[in-house]
Design a protein around this motif. Structure first.
Motif, PDB file in Angstrom:
ATOM      1  N   ALA A   1      39.570  40.869  45.243  1.00 53.49           N
ATOM      2  CA  ALA A   1      38.385  40.212  45.813  1.00 53.49           C
ATOM      3  C   ALA A   1      37.491  41.220  46.531  1.00 53.49           C
ATOM      4  O   ALA A   1      36.262  41.141  46.436  1.00 53.49           O
ATOM      5  CB  ALA A   1      38.810  39.105  46.771  1.00 53.49           C
TER       6      ALA A   1
ATOM      7  N   VAL B   1      31.465  38.883  33.806  1.00 55.92           N
ATOM      8  CA  VAL B   1      32.392  37.748  33.784  1.00 55.92           C
ATOM      9  C   VAL B   1      33.660  38.109  33.024  1.00 55.92           C
ATOM     10  O   VAL B   1      34.778  37.840  33.487  1.00 55.92           O
ATOM     11  CB  VAL B   1      31.713  36.499  33.167  1.00 55.92           C
TER      12      VAL B   1
ATOM     13  N   ASN C   1      32.578  40.084  38.319  1.00 56.35           N
ATOM     14  CA  ASN C   1      32.160  38.804  38.846  1.00 56.35           C
ATOM     15  C   ASN C   1      33.307  38.218  39.683  1.00 56.35           C
ATOM     16  O   ASN C   1      34.411  38.030  39.182  1.00 56.35           O
ATOM     17  CB  ASN C   1      31.813  37.867  37.693  1.00 56.35           C
ATOM     18  N   MET C   2      33.047  37.944  40.959  1.00 57.95           N
ATOM     19  CA  MET C   2      34.119  37.494  41.845  1.00 57.95           C
ATOM     20  C   MET C   2      34.697  36.130  41.473  1.00 57.95           C
ATOM     21  O   MET C   2      35.920  35.990  41.428  1.00 57.95           O
ATOM     22  CB  MET C   2      33.686  37.473  43.303  1.00 57.95           C
ATOM     23  N   PRO C   3      33.897  35.095  41.187  1.00 59.56           N
ATOM     24  CA  PRO C   3      34.522  33.818  40.802  1.00 59.56           C
ATOM     25  C   PRO C   3      35.371  33.939  39.532  1.00 59.56           C
ATOM     26  O   PRO C   3      36.432  33.317  39.433  1.00 59.56           O
ATOM     27  CB  PRO C   3      33.336  32.885  40.577  1.00 59.56           C
ATOM     28  N   ALA C   4      34.926  34.756  38.594  1.00 58.70           N
ATOM     29  CA  ALA C   4      35.714  34.940  37.383  1.00 58.70           C
ATOM     30  C   ALA C   4      37.012  35.689  37.678  1.00 58.70           C
ATOM     31  O   ALA C   4      38.067  35.360  37.132  1.00 58.70           O
ATOM     32  CB  ALA C   4      34.895  35.705  36.340  1.00 58.70           C
TER      33      ALA C   4
ATOM     34  N   TYR D   1      33.749  42.073  45.525  1.00 61.27           N
ATOM     35  CA  TYR D   1      32.689  41.934  46.528  1.00 61.27           C
ATOM     36  C   TYR D   1      31.883  43.223  46.659  1.00 61.27           C
ATOM     37  O   TYR D   1      30.670  43.184  46.828  1.00 61.27           O
ATOM     38  CB  TYR D   1      33.302  41.553  47.881  1.00 61.27           C
TER      39      TYR D   1
ATOM     40  N   LEU E   1      38.672  35.754  40.566  1.00 59.30           N
ATOM     41  CA  LEU E   1      39.586  34.885  41.298  1.00 59.30           C
ATOM     42  C   LEU E   1      40.148  33.771  40.430  1.00 59.30           C
ATOM     43  O   LEU E   1      41.306  33.379  40.587  1.00 59.30           O
ATOM     44  CB  LEU E   1      38.896  34.309  42.538  1.00 59.30           C
ATOM     45  N   SER E   2      39.376  33.276  39.492  1.00 58.31           N
ATOM     46  CA  SER E   2      39.917  32.270  38.574  1.00 58.31           C
ATOM     47  C   SER E   2      40.896  32.907  37.594  1.00 58.31           C
ATOM     48  O   SER E   2      41.849  32.258  37.145  1.00 58.31           O
ATOM     49  CB  SER E   2      38.791  31.541  37.847  1.00 58.31           C
TER      50      SER E   2
END
Length: 127
Positions: A84, A32, A95-98, A88, A100-101
Motif C-alpha cells: 500500500a 491496474v 493502482n492502489m485499489p487494484a 501510494y 489491495l484487491s
C-alpha cells in the motif's frame, strides 16, 4: 493441504500471467494490471507464510509442546502495508485499489481449490 495449495498456486500463476499479458498489450490499464499483479504476489507470499505457520502449529501439537512463536500475523499485515505504501508513493505505476484487491484473491482461490478437491474425493466412490 499440499494438493489444495498446489492447485491454488497454479490458478494464481494463470491470473498473474494474464495480468502481465494485459500490462504488455493494453497500455491504458497498465497501472491496474500491475496493481493486481503485485497484489497477487503479496497474496501468494502471505498464503505460503500462513501455510508454514499452520504446519508449525500442527507439528507442535503432535509433540505436545506449548511453545508459541509470534509475528505471523504482523508479517502478513506488514507485507500488505508495504504494498500500500509503494502504491501510494507511485500512483502512476501501481493502482492502489487494484493492488489491495489483488491481495484478497488467494484466500478465495484456496477456498475454490478446497471445494474442488472435496467434491472430487466425495464423487470417487469412497465412503
Amino acid at each position: 493441504m499440499d494438493n489444495i495449495m498446489k492447485t491454488a498456486t497454479i490458478w494464481l500463476l494463470y491470473l498473474l500471467s494474464a495480468c502481465l499479458i494485459l500490462w504488455a498489450f493494453l497500455p491504458d490499464i497498465r497501472t491496474v494490471s500491475l496493481g493486481i499483479a503485485s497484489g497477487l504476489a503479496v497474496s501468494a507470499m502471505n498464503a505460503f507464510l500462513l501455510r508454514r505457520r499452520v504446519g508449525m502449529i500442527a507439528e507442535a501439537a503432535m509433540q505436545e509442546k506449548a511453545r508459541r512463536k509470534g509475528i505471523g500475523f504482523g508479517s502478513r499485515i506488514a507485507s500488505v502495508l508495504l504494498l500500500a505504501m509503494i502504491a501510494y508513493r507511485y500512483p502512476d505505476i501501481i493502482n492502489m485499489p487494484a493492488a489491495l484487491s489483488g491481495t484478497m484473491i488467494m484466500p478465495f482461490l484456496i477456498l475454490a481449490a478446497a471445494i474442488m478437491h472435496t467434491m472430487k474425493e466425495n464423487s470417487s466412490g469412497k465412503g
